[in-house]
Design a protein around this motif. Structure first.
Motif, mmCIF file in Angstrom:
data_model
loop_
_atom_site.group_PDB
_atom_site.id
_atom_site.type_symbol
_atom_site.label_atom_id
_atom_site.label_comp_id
_atom_site.label_asym_id
_atom_site.label_seq_id
_atom_site.Cartn_x
_atom_site.Cartn_y
_atom_site.Cartn_z
ATOM 1 N N LEU A 102 -75.244 67.259 -42.656
ATOM 2 C CA LEU A 102 -74.042 66.429 -42.575
ATOM 3 C C LEU A 102 -74.212 65.313 -41.549
ATOM 4 N N THR A 103 -74.865 65.629 -40.434
ATOM 5 C CA THR A 103 -75.127 64.603 -39.423
ATOM 6 C C THR A 103 -76.058 63.534 -39.970
ATOM 7 N N ASP A 107 -71.891 58.666 -42.937
ATOM 8 C CA ASP A 107 -70.695 58.315 -43.701
ATOM 9 C C ASP A 107 -70.873 58.452 -45.210
ATOM 10 N N THR A 108 -72.045 58.846 -45.654
ATOM 11 C CA THR A 108 -72.294 58.960 -47.089
ATOM 12 C C THR A 108 -71.457 60.099 -47.683
ATOM 13 N N PRO A 109 -70.657 59.836 -48.710
ATOM 14 C CA PRO A 109 -69.914 60.910 -49.369
ATOM 15 C C PRO A 109 -70.878 61.928 -49.981
ATOM 16 N N LEU A 110 -70.472 63.193 -49.976
ATOM 17 C CA LEU A 110 -71.337 64.283 -50.426
ATOM 18 C C LEU A 110 -70.663 65.099 -51.514
ATOM 19 N N VAL A 273 -66.403 68.086 -53.022
ATOM 20 C CA VAL A 273 -66.779 66.784 -52.467
ATOM 21 C C VAL A 273 -66.342 66.725 -51.005
ATOM 22 N N ARG A 274 -66.980 65.823 -50.286
ATOM 23 C CA ARG A 274 -66.649 65.570 -48.881
ATOM 24 C C ARG A 274 -66.632 64.070 -48.651
ATOM 25 N N SER A 275 -65.590 63.577 -48.028
ATOM 26 C CA SER A 275 -65.433 62.163 -47.676
ATOM 27 C C SER A 275 -65.173 61.258 -48.875
ATOM 28 N N LEU A 276 -64.648 61.819 -49.956
ATOM 29 C CA LEU A 276 -64.192 61.010 -51.083
ATOM 30 C C LEU A 276 -63.250 61.865 -51.921
#
Length: 295
Positions: A102-103, A107-110, A273-276
């Protein structure tokens, strides 16, 4: 084999490194250690097209944990094959590897597909479920005919000249650039089919070998009827059982048809999903992934 106990603090000091194709057998061993199939063929693709991360086991016996990240540019990356050796399970090493990934992603969505056992950890790490998928397996019986596609639609084996059109269609429907993955598909897959209508590509699908099965994926099509036509054509090309993963909410009709033809559910997974808020592209025309490990 006797394993000397190590504290979670000691495990936290072990270095994380990038995996290469030289680690393929160690990755397959790790799969086998957790009761999965070895899937060396799939591991080979993932390590070539993606970035592998791992921690060497302190007892010198292969890998303690591993995963692969497949990047599709700044807009999306997929995490897959997250595994921890049984003798190091429930000791924080898998969480540490995920934290590192994750680090690295920034900022890339996953995105990832999670089993029921893995879902709580991913939720703690900021992932949310957006869909549920059914993993299906079975020998295709042809008991239920495919729905008739739109007039003028035909399905045929793909040729080298089709690759640019495949990439354009995939970019439109998947919503991210998979060129570095799909250009490997003609060599990776045993069978690659395209659907076309009036000289325009309207879908494509592939079968690739995995242990004793043929995996159906990716499956991209303009409509469900074209998807069924591609599946029927691919199923006719193999005598192996088929295996695939289908979104149970958006493509329930395709799942019902597959089950009518002997391809039944063996498991469920959560698409997270993460960050989207959701995946890019058009999930109405994205029927099956290449593999859940690559999103």
């Amino acid at each position: 084999m006797i394993v000397m106990p190590l504290s979670e603090n000691s495990l936290a000091q072990l270095p994380i490194r990038h995996l290469t194709s030289n680690d393929l057998l160690a990755c397959a061993d790790l799969s086998e250690d957790r009761g999965w199939h070895r899937e060396e063929y799939k591991w080979g693709l993932l390590l070539a097209a993606g970035t592998g991360y791992g921690i060497d086991a302190p007892d010198g016996q292969g890998l303690a944990t591993a995963c692969v990240v497949t990047s599709y540019g700044p807009g999306l990356a997929a995490i897959g094959m997250v595994l921890v050796a049984e003798r190091y399970a429930r000791r924080g090493i898998g969480r540490r590897l995920m934290g590192h990934v994750l680090t690295e992603a920034g900022d890339t969505p996953l995105t990832l597909y999670a089993t029921s056992n893995g879902r709580p950890l991913y939720e703690e790490l900021g992932f949310t479920e957006i869909a549920e998928a059914e993993m299906l397996r079975g020998t295709f019986t042809f008991a239920e005919p495919a729905a008739e596609p739109r007039p003028g639609t035909s399905v045929r084996p793909a040729t080298a000249e089709d690759l640019p059109a495949i990439l354009r269609l995939d970019d439109e429907i998947f919503g991210a650039d998979r060129t570095h993955v799909l250009t490997r598909l003609p060599a990776f897959a045993d069978h690659l089919r395209v659907a076309e209508r009036e000289g325009r590509l309207t879908g494509f699908g592939a079968l690739w070998p995995n242990m004793d099965t043929h995996v159906l994926g990716p499956l991209i099509a303009h409509d469900p009827e074209t998807a069924q036509a591609l599946v029927a054509s691919l199923a006719a090309a193999t005598d192996r059982p088929l295996r695939t993963d289908i979104d149970s909410g958006r493509h329930s009709a395709l799942i019902t048809w597959l089950k009518a033809n002997g391809v039944d559910r063996i498991a469920r997974t959560s698409l997270m999903v993460r960050s989207l808020p959701g995946l890019p592209g058009d999930d109405r025309r994205r029927f099956a992934p290449l593999t859940v490990a690559a999103g």
